[in-house]
Design a protein around this motif. Structure first.
Motif, mmCIF file in Angstrom:
data_model
loop_
_atom_site.group_PDB
_atom_site.id
_atom_site.type_symbol
_atom_site.label_atom_id
_atom_site.label_comp_id
_atom_site.label_asym_id
_atom_site.label_seq_id
_atom_site.Cartn_x
_atom_site.Cartn_y
_atom_site.Cartn_z
ATOM 1 N N ILE A 298 0.856 -1.190 0.000
ATOM 2 C CA ILE A 298 0.000 0.000 0.000
ATOM 3 C C ILE A 298 0.891 1.239 0.000
ATOM 4 N N ILE A 299 0.430 2.308 -0.636
ATOM 5 C CA ILE A 299 1.217 3.534 -0.739
ATOM 6 C C ILE A 299 0.296 4.732 -0.512
ATOM 7 N N VAL A 300 0.755 5.664 0.297
ATOM 8 C CA VAL A 300 0.073 6.939 0.473
ATOM 9 C C VAL A 300 1.145 8.028 0.464
ATOM 10 N N ARG A 301 0.960 9.015 -0.400
ATOM 11 C CA ARG A 301 1.908 10.139 -0.451
ATOM 12 C C ARG A 301 1.149 11.452 -0.348
ATOM 13 N N TYR A 302 1.594 12.298 0.564
ATOM 14 C CA TYR A 302 1.071 13.655 0.667
ATOM 15 C C TYR A 302 2.257 14.592 0.490
ATOM 16 N N ALA A 303 2.374 15.175 -0.708
ATOM 17 C CA ALA A 303 3.547 15.986 -1.065
ATOM 18 C C ALA A 303 4.798 15.143 -0.862
ATOM 19 N N ASP A 304 5.724 15.565 0.013
ATOM 20 C CA ASP A 304 6.959 14.800 0.204
ATOM 21 C C ASP A 304 6.888 13.874 1.411
ATOM 22 N N ASP A 305 5.720 13.707 2.014
ATOM 23 C CA ASP A 305 5.531 12.735 3.103
ATOM 24 C C ASP A 305 5.021 11.426 2.513
ATOM 25 N N ILE A 306 5.796 10.355 2.704
ATOM 26 C CA ILE A 306 5.492 9.078 2.052
ATOM 27 C C ILE A 306 5.429 7.973 3.094
ATOM 28 N N VAL A 307 4.356 7.172 3.021
ATOM 29 C CA VAL A 307 4.221 5.970 3.853
ATOM 30 C C VAL A 307 3.913 4.798 2.936
#
Length: 442
Positions: A298-307
């Motif tokens: 699973i991938i979630v990116r908010y601007a340069d914050d990545i999990v």
């Protein structure tokens, strides 16, 4: 999509299909949450003239959706006086002025003439971008750390906001479903909810919490322009972007220009950052999980914050190594101390207990701490709490506001009362022919 009356497609977290040999996958790759639900609707309603602008951008949006590899060679004509006016009216009226010293009220005094002149300069090539005035503001969470903020000149803000509206018609059809930062119809809570649903509903046992060191200062301007040219064939638009990148920074009377970075605080910077990471990370990560991963990702990116979440530890470590190499190629670097891999998920507590370890570690995303909890039945109960340092900082701000408000009431006739509806206590002061009220939480 940017206004209240319209509806947006639901935001969907990125997920790799379950691997079941010989059978259909249990879960398919996510459909990209985009703007297709709005393509037939006008997106602005301020004036009748805005209809033609919206229709023109709708045609751009439709072409971007239908022809994924096409370059758009004629875009600048969408930068009209009407759209410039809309961009001006959307700016914050009390924002600090840039190096030109022009405020919102100053520009409004001769608005129509100013916009006509600006429109002519943009289309004739006479428009010149001014340096960004740099100031430093405290980082969220309190403390003495500060981050740089670029304050652009007013006309630069207008033109940037207008061009962002035009480019969004293209890139909102290209950006992937797990990208949430600074996009129309998406926000921080969408990213937080998507991550919570993905962790709770997917076999995720490992979390890679990635942090890019000084991202906005490290972006390669050369690579950024090359990425833009994948879709933007209008040299006049590329020239505008180059002007903003090369305008430089004015700090305490000293002007400087760099070959890397985008000005933080500039209206166009979030879109440029998303374009950069779309090509550097998003497309690559989507391809990696489809070709290299052996389990769920699973991938979630908010601007340069990545999990990124993984079912298998081996996948997580291979992805981490490949991601580090990928970033280095494009001038980015993973923060060695803030980037970490941790055991997390529905089985993390049990597995760590068997090995004689403590409770699963927590990680933070967009100001919230994610915690592995358990229900009374022993099932995973994902908990999300505000970071303590940011909570303390916010409480200090509220306390200072209350003290300021109480000083206004000093010397007045003070009356205690409660607000109708929620029962909160309030102080009402009467004095000098005026009335002031301070709400105090119980």
């Amino acid at each position: 999509m940017m206004n209240g009356p319209e509806k947006s497609d639901s935001a969907i977290v990125a997920m790799k299909p379950a691997n079941k040999a010989g059978q259909p996958a249990a879960k398919w790759v996510e459909p990209r949450a985009g703007t297709k639900g709005n393509t037939g609707q006008p997106h602005t309603r301020r004036t009748q003239s805005r209809g033609s602008v919206s229709q023109g951008l709708d045609r751009v949006r439709h072409a971007a959706r239908q022809r994924k590899k096409e370059k758009f060679t004629a875009l600048l004509h969408h930068v009209t006086v009407d759209l410039l006016r809309e961009s001006f009216l959307a700016l914050k009226r009390r924002a600090a002025p840039g190096v030109d010293g022009v405020t919102w009220e100053d520009y409004e005094a001769g608005l129509e003439g100013n916009l006509q002149d600006l429109h002519a300069r943009v289309h004739s090539g006479g428009y010149r971008a001014l340096p960004v005035r740099r100031r430093f503001i405290p980082k969220p969470g309190g403390g003495n750390k500060k981050r740089p903020l670029g304050i652009a000149a007013l006309e630069d803000k207008i033109v940037q906001r207008t061009l962002v509206a035009v480019l969004n018609a293209i890139y909102e059809e290209d950006f992937l479903g797990f990208s949430y930062g600074f996009r129309p119809g998406r926000g921080q809570h969408d990213a937080l909810d998507a991550l919570s649903v993905a962790i709770s509903g997917t076999p995720v046992n490992w979390i890679l919490d990635a942090d890019i060191r000084g991202f906005f200062d490290s972006v390669s301007q050369e690579w950024l322009v090359r990425f833009l040219e994948h879709r933007i064939g209008d040299e006049r638009v590329s020239r505008l972007v180059r002007k903003w990148l090369k305008a430089g920074v004015l700090e305490e009377g000293s002007w400087s220009v760099s070959e890397t970075g985008t000005p933080q605080g500039a209206v166009v910077s979030p879109l440029l950052a998303n374009v950069y990471l779309h090509y550097v990370f998003d497309l690559w990560a989507k391809q990696w999980r489809g070709r290299e991963a052996t389990g769920n990702v699973i991938i979630v990116r908010y601007a340069d914050d990545i999990v990124v979440g993984f079912e298998h530890e081996a996948d997580a470590r291979r992805f981490w190594d490949a991601m580090r190499t990928r970033f280095e190629r494009f001038g980015l670097e993973l923060h060695g101390e803030k980037t970490r891999l941790l055991e997390f998920g529905r089985y993390a507590a049990v597995r760590r207990q068997r090995r004689g370890l403590g409770r699963p570690e927590t990680f933070t995303f967009l100001g919230f701490s994610f915690i592995c909890g358990t229900s009374r039945r022993g099932a995973l109960q994902l908990q999300r709490r505000t970071r303590r340092d940011r909570m303390r900082a916010r409480l200090r701000e509220i306390k200072e506001e209350l003290w300021t408000a109480s000083s206004i009431l000093a010397g007045s006739d003070i009356h205690h009362g409660r607000l109708a509806g929620d029962g909160r206590r309030c102080l009402v002061g009467h004095g000098g022919g005026s009335c002031s009220m301070v709400v105090v939480a119980d």
